[in-house]
Design an enzyme around this catalytic site. Structure first.
Site, PDB file in Angstrom:
ATOM      1  N   PRO A 115       0.802  -1.232   0.000  1.00 30.92           N
ATOM      2  CA  PRO A 115       0.000   0.000   0.000  1.00 30.92           C
ATOM      3  C   PRO A 115       0.832   1.279   0.000  1.00 30.92           C
ATOM      4  O   PRO A 115       0.747   2.085   0.918  1.00 30.92           O
ATOM      5  CB  PRO A 115      -0.842  -0.128   1.262  1.00 30.92           C
ATOM      6  N   CYS A 116       1.602   1.468  -1.038  1.00 30.07           N
ATOM      7  CA  CYS A 116       2.455   2.653  -1.094  1.00 30.07           C
ATOM      8  C   CYS A 116       1.630   3.923  -1.281  1.00 30.07           C
ATOM      9  O   CYS A 116       2.132   5.025  -1.109  1.00 30.07           O
ATOM     10  CB  CYS A 116       3.486   2.525  -2.195  1.00 30.07           C
TER      11      CYS A 116
END
Length: 111
Positions: A58-59
């Site tokens: 989940p950048c």
DNA sequence: AGATTGACTAACC
DNA sequence: AGGTTAGCCAATC
């Protein structure tokens, strides 16, 4: 040209830390760096930029220190940024009138 | 091995 | 409020 390569140790640490951020919350490049004892938020951004597992890791939950949107998919504007915003909205992030993120959505690492 | 490149940031104008 | 600058540091020329 950048060839395929396994993640470096540094990148692994960064990617692992991303999974600590709950859905509906964000952190900043600087705070993530502080948690990893890395004093360069820019280096953190570099690692995320090269994240080839996005958005599985989940950048998109990492934003700038002023809680504006930050970059995505190697760009600072345009379509990728629109996607990042929609991802965050879909996770329940709330935005203020000025377009920045609600400070209440900021996740704090322990230690 | 040295220089360059950034999804950054704080501190200045 | 917006621009510039210096400091930061891993990865990539």
């Amino acid at each position: 040209m950048e060839l395929e390569r396994p993640p470096t140790e540094f990148e692994r640490k960064v990617f692992d830390a991303l999974h600590l951020i709950p859905r509906g919350m964000v952190t900043t490049y600087g705070m993530l760096g502080h948690y990893l004892s890395c004093s360069s938020a820019q280096a953190i951004g570099q690692a995320l930029r090269r994240n080839r597992f996005a958005p599985d890791t989940p950048c998109h939950r990492v934003v700038k220190s002023d809680l504006s949107i930050g970059g995505f998919a190697g760009q600072n504007g345009g379509d990728p940024i629109e996607r990042k915003r929609r991802l965050l909205e879909a996770e329940g992030i709330t935005f203020l009138e000025n377009g920045s993120i609600d400070p209440a959505c900021c996740f704090h690492f322990d230690e």
